[in-house]
Design a protein around this motif. Structure first.
Motif, PDB file in Angstrom:
ATOM      1  N   ALA A   1      10.666  -3.722   1.608  1.00 44.95           N
ATOM      2  CA  ALA A   1      10.867  -4.349   0.363  1.00 44.95           C
ATOM      3  C   ALA A   1      11.804  -5.418   0.576  1.00 44.95           C
ATOM      4  N   GLU A   2      13.084  -5.281   1.072  1.00 47.31           N
ATOM      5  CA  GLU A   2      14.013  -6.149   1.192  1.00 47.31           C
ATOM      6  C   GLU A   2      13.845  -7.239   2.216  1.00 47.31           C
ATOM      7  N   GLN A   3      12.757  -7.193   2.877  1.00 44.52           N
ATOM      8  CA  GLN A   3      12.147  -8.068   3.675  1.00 44.52           C
ATOM      9  C   GLN A   3      11.508  -9.170   2.757  1.00 44.52           C
ATOM     10  N   GLY A   4      11.072  -9.151   1.773  1.00 47.03           N
ATOM     11  CA  GLY A   4      10.489  -9.890   0.643  1.00 47.03           C
ATOM     12  C   GLY A   4       9.049 -10.341   1.062  1.00 47.03           C
ATOM     13  N   HIS A   5       8.589 -11.399   0.506  1.00 46.21           N
ATOM     14  CA  HIS A   5       7.199 -11.797   0.550  1.00 46.21           C
ATOM     15  C   HIS A   5       6.093 -10.830   0.533  1.00 46.21           C
ATOM     16  N   LEU A   6       6.134  -9.886  -0.356  1.00 40.69           N
ATOM     17  CA  LEU A   6       5.276  -8.997  -0.528  1.00 40.69           C
ATOM     18  C   LEU A   6       4.034  -9.357  -1.491  1.00 40.69           C
ATOM     19  N   ARG A   7       3.015  -8.768  -1.166  1.00 39.97           N
ATOM     20  CA  ARG A   7       1.825  -9.155  -2.116  1.00 39.97           C
ATOM     21  C   ARG A   7       1.469  -7.776  -3.117  1.00 39.97           C
ATOM     22  N   GLY A   8       1.963  -7.995  -3.994  1.00 38.28           N
ATOM     23  CA  GLY A   8       1.852  -6.836  -5.124  1.00 38.28           C
ATOM     24  C   GLY A   8       3.025  -5.859  -4.992  1.00 38.28           C
ATOM     25  N   LYS A   9       2.835  -4.547  -5.074  1.00 39.99           N
ATOM     26  CA  LYS A   9       3.849  -3.347  -4.933  1.00 39.99           C
ATOM     27  C   LYS A   9       3.695  -2.671  -3.945  1.00 39.99           C
ATOM     28  N   LEU A  10       4.871  -1.918  -3.583  1.00 42.79           N
ATOM     29  CA  LEU A  10       5.019  -0.818  -2.559  1.00 42.79           C
ATOM     30  C   LEU A  10       4.848   0.498  -3.526  1.00 42.79           C
ATOM     31  N   VAL A  11       4.126   1.551  -3.032  1.00 42.48           N
ATOM     32  CA  VAL A  11       4.399   2.821  -3.778  1.00 42.48           C
ATOM     33  C   VAL A  11       4.952   3.979  -2.916  1.00 42.48           C
ATOM     34  N   LEU A  12       5.429   4.817  -3.429  1.00 47.38           N
ATOM     35  CA  LEU A  12       5.612   6.169  -2.530  1.00 47.38           C
ATOM     36  C   LEU A  12       4.733   7.255  -2.783  1.00 47.38           C
ATOM     37  N   HIS A  13       4.091   8.011  -1.994  1.00 46.93           N
ATOM     38  CA  HIS A  13       3.027   9.077  -2.198  1.00 46.93           C
ATOM     39  C   HIS A  13       3.808  10.398  -2.060  1.00 46.93           C
ATOM     40  N   VAL A  14       3.849  11.081  -3.258  1.00 43.91           N
ATOM     41  CA  VAL A  14       4.751  12.280  -3.296  1.00 43.91           C
ATOM     42  C   VAL A  14       3.874  13.575  -3.158  1.00 43.91           C
ATOM     43  N   ALA A  15       2.685  13.698  -3.774  1.00 47.15           N
ATOM     44  CA  ALA A  15       1.777  14.733  -3.817  1.00 47.15           C
ATOM     45  C   ALA A  15       0.413  14.429  -4.182  1.00 47.15           C
ATOM     46  N   ASP A  16      -0.776  15.039  -3.613  1.00 42.88           N
ATOM     47  CA  ASP A  16      -2.173  14.775  -3.987  1.00 42.88           C
ATOM     48  C   ASP A  16      -2.195  15.645  -5.045  1.00 42.88           C
TER      49      ASP A  16
END
Length: 324
Positions: A309-324
């Motif tokens: 995230a701190e590198q920047g230049h993202l397309r949209g969002k980052l997400v954390l997978h926690v559980a199915d």
């Protein structure tokens, strides 16, 4: 391992992403009018890494007080696992939300509590990564546009940082709201993506000053800010509006007195609202708005998500997978 504990990512000291540690912690208990959510996915947002660094880019006297240890995160998507007294939610319902914001959301965990009013029912058409990616970025764009700016139909709007979390959603909401022309500003690799989302024009800021090709716009929605934010002001006509999402140096006195511009950000802050999120969900479920998820990281790799995230230049969002 006990039934009243859970896995969570916490920080015990402020610093680089490595301070994020996955460990066992007590499971929270919902209070009156609250739901306990079994988190399936958690969104990663700028306030998460700002908090990890103790808001070191903000003057010390303006920093919100943070108590350690701290579980970051305020965007969650999951299922109701339990309810507190008076809660209107039912166990098993799929929900998501921007919870306890501004404040302590504690979303990087297997379970999180949230006031009823902060949650929205997750439509069947949306999966949990999408549900976790939408709340903060979506509500920022939605509340800013519909409740503060209220742009008139037919305007020409420039969205700076149009490929990012807030930017790509604001672009689509402007189109849905009747903007006459939406101009997307981003790096060249996002050109096709932004045209697919409905941008009428695309400007690659790496190819030269944006103001060389854009003039007389009515609205500048700037999701980037920073020390060079003032360089974009010439894209606006006299009387145009500047809508900053993040802090930036806009040379405001010059912009207002010499350029005749107005700023629409005073005292504004995105807030938790299940009602607003429900309205936004309807647009996503109908296909009017598309939520882009760049990457999904396991909860244990929250530090890697922050580094990306701190590198920047993202397309949209980052997400954390926690559980199915």
């Amino acid at each position: 391992m006990t039934i009243d504990s859970m896995w969570a990512v916490r920080l015990h000291a402020f610093g680089e992403p490595e301070v994020l540690v996955r460990e066992r912690v007590p499971r929270p208990v919902p209070g009156p009018g609250e739901a306990l959510v079994r988190v399936h996915a958690a969104g990663v947002n700028p306030p998460d890494w700002y908090a990890r660094r103790n808001f070191d880019t903000i003057p010390a006297e303006l920093r919100p007080p943070l108590a350690l240890p701290l579980i970051p995160g305020s965007d969650i998507s999951g299922t109701v696992a339990a309810t507190g007294p008076g809660s209107a939610w039912e166990v098993g319902e799929r929900v998501h939300g921007l919870v306890n914001f501004p404040g302590r959301g504690a979303g990087y965990a297997e379970y999180a509590t949230a006031p009823d009013a902060h949650l929205a029912r997750l439509p069947d058409a949306l999966d949990h990564p999408t549900g976790a990616a939408l709340p903060m970025a979506g509500l920022t764009a939605y509340q800013y546009l519909t409740q503060l700016l209220r742009p008139a139909p037919g305007i020409t709007a420039v969205v700076n940082g149009a490929a990012g979390g807030v930017g790509h959603l604001a672009l689509q909401l402007l189109r849905a709201g009747g903007a006459g022309q939406v101009i997307a500003v981003a790096s060249g690799r996002h050109r096709d993506f932004l045209h697919e989302l409905g941008a009428d024009r695309f400007v690659d800021y790496t190819a030269g000053p944006v103001a060389d090709t854009v003039r007389d716009a009515d609205l500048l929605l700037d999701t980037v800010g920073g020390p060079d934010a003032h360089r974009l002001l010439p894209v606006l006509r006299r009387g145009g509006r500047v809508a900053p999402v993040f802090l930036g140096d806009y040379h405001r006195e010059h912009a207002t007195s010499e350029l005749g511009l107005t700023f629409n950000d005073r005292f504004w802050q995105v807030r938790s609202s299940g009602e607003d999120l429900t309205a936004l969900d309807a647009l996503v479920a109908a296909g009017t708005v598309r939520v882009a998820v760049t990457a999904v990281f396991p909860l244990a790799d929250a530090a890697a998500a922050h580094r990306r995230a701190e590198q920047g230049h993202l397309r949209g969002k980052l997400v954390l997978h926690v559980a199915d």
